[in-house]
Scaffold this motif. Structure first.
Motif, PDB file in Angstrom:
ATOM      1  N   VAL A   1       1.754   1.839  -2.983  1.00 36.20           N
ATOM      2  CA  VAL A   1       0.758   2.550  -4.363  1.00 36.20           C
ATOM      3  C   VAL A   1       1.250   4.161  -5.497  1.00 36.20           C
TER       4      VAL A   1
ATOM      5  N   THR B   1      -5.875   5.567   1.079  1.00 34.54           N
ATOM      6  CA  THR B   1      -4.704   4.009   1.565  1.00 34.54           C
ATOM      7  C   THR B   1      -5.235   4.190   2.766  1.00 34.54           C
TER       8      THR B   1
ATOM      9  N   LEU C   1       0.620  -1.218  -0.384  1.00 37.25           N
ATOM     10  CA  LEU C   1      -0.089  -0.569  -0.115  1.00 37.25           C
ATOM     11  C   LEU C   1       1.041   1.398   0.136  1.00 37.25           C
TER      12      LEU C   1
END
Lengths: 154, 99
Positions: free
Chosen positions: A83, A120, A80
């Motif tokens: 990302v 996120t 994550l």
């Protein structure tokens, strides 16, 4: 080796585990709106493991599952973080916030409680909570087992 | 004798620490609780809502602005669990089959 406590303690522990776990999951899921977050909520959920260990003195052998859960949480956390890097910003940049779709679009001013906003950050809260639950439960379970206060069910 | 020395040392060190705190509060243009550089925290407080659509500024700092720190924290937890599992693992010398 009989290490379980009396039936009163066991019944109350079984009842109390449910609100403890629900409160911990609430803390994890609302980490970006109210005080709390992945670490705190994970610690609350892991305290239910301690309650069950103290009350029952027995637990299924789930070391592999908890270990896999912890590794998965840490790996997903780093993915994550990547990302932001993949989408052309820096590491840990919140590039999903306000992009619409399931991420809820842009909220101007104070967030009235939309749980799917934040990009996120809620996802990171969930994976960090997963990791903390698994890690603390694993430490508690392993110490209880090796100190002889736990009856392992195969 | 030892007790007297310990009490005197305690008083002297406490006086120095207390004086230091009082001195810190009275510095010109800053000091303890009144820092000179406030751009960073004001930036966080003003912009975290618009950048991240979250109410909790602490979470915004923890997972976005200072995310690398959180990654280190999670790694510390991971290595703690690894250490516990290593120390408490089943060795050959433990003859009784506990598992």
């Amino acid at each position: 080796m009989n290490v379980k406590m009396s039936v009163v303690v066991r019944t109350v522990a079984d009842i109390m585990v449910v609100p403890i776990v629900v409160f911990g999951i609430y803390l994890i899921l609302h980490g970006h709106l109210t005080p709390g977050g992945g670490f705190q909520g994970g610690a609350v959920v892991a305290s239910s493991t301690a309650l069950l260990i103290v009350a029952h003195g027995a637990m299924k052998d789930n070391k592999t599952d908890l270990s896999n859960m912890e590794s998965t949480g840490l790996t997903l956390f780093f993915l994550l973080a990547m990302v932001g890097l993949i989408m052309g910003f820096s590491l840990f940049y919140n590039s999903l916030a306000g992009t619409g779709g399931i991420f809820g679009g842009t909220v101007s001013g104070i967030n009235p409680g939309y749980i799917n906003t934040g990009g996120t950050i809620p996802l990171m809260n969930i994976v960090v909570g997963m990791e903390v639950i698994a890690a603390l439960s694993l430490i508690l379970w392993m110490m209880a087992k090796r100190s002889g206060s736990l009856e392992v069910e195969k | 004798m030892k007790k007297i020395i310990a009490v005197i040392a305690l008083i002297v060190i406490s006086a120095f620490l207390f004086g230091g705190v009082v001195e810190m509060r009275n510095q010109d243009g800053g000091g303890f609780g009144n820092p000179v550089e406030t751009e960073m925290d004001e930036y966080f407080l003003e912009n975290s809502q618009d950048h991240n659509q979250v109410n909790n500024v602490v979470t915004a700092v923890l997972f976005d602005y200072r995310g690398l720190d959180t990654l280190g924290e999670a790694t510390v937890l991971f290595s703690a669990v690894s250490g516990v599992l290593t120390v408490l693992r089943k060795t050959i010398s433990s003859k009784e089959g506990e598992e």
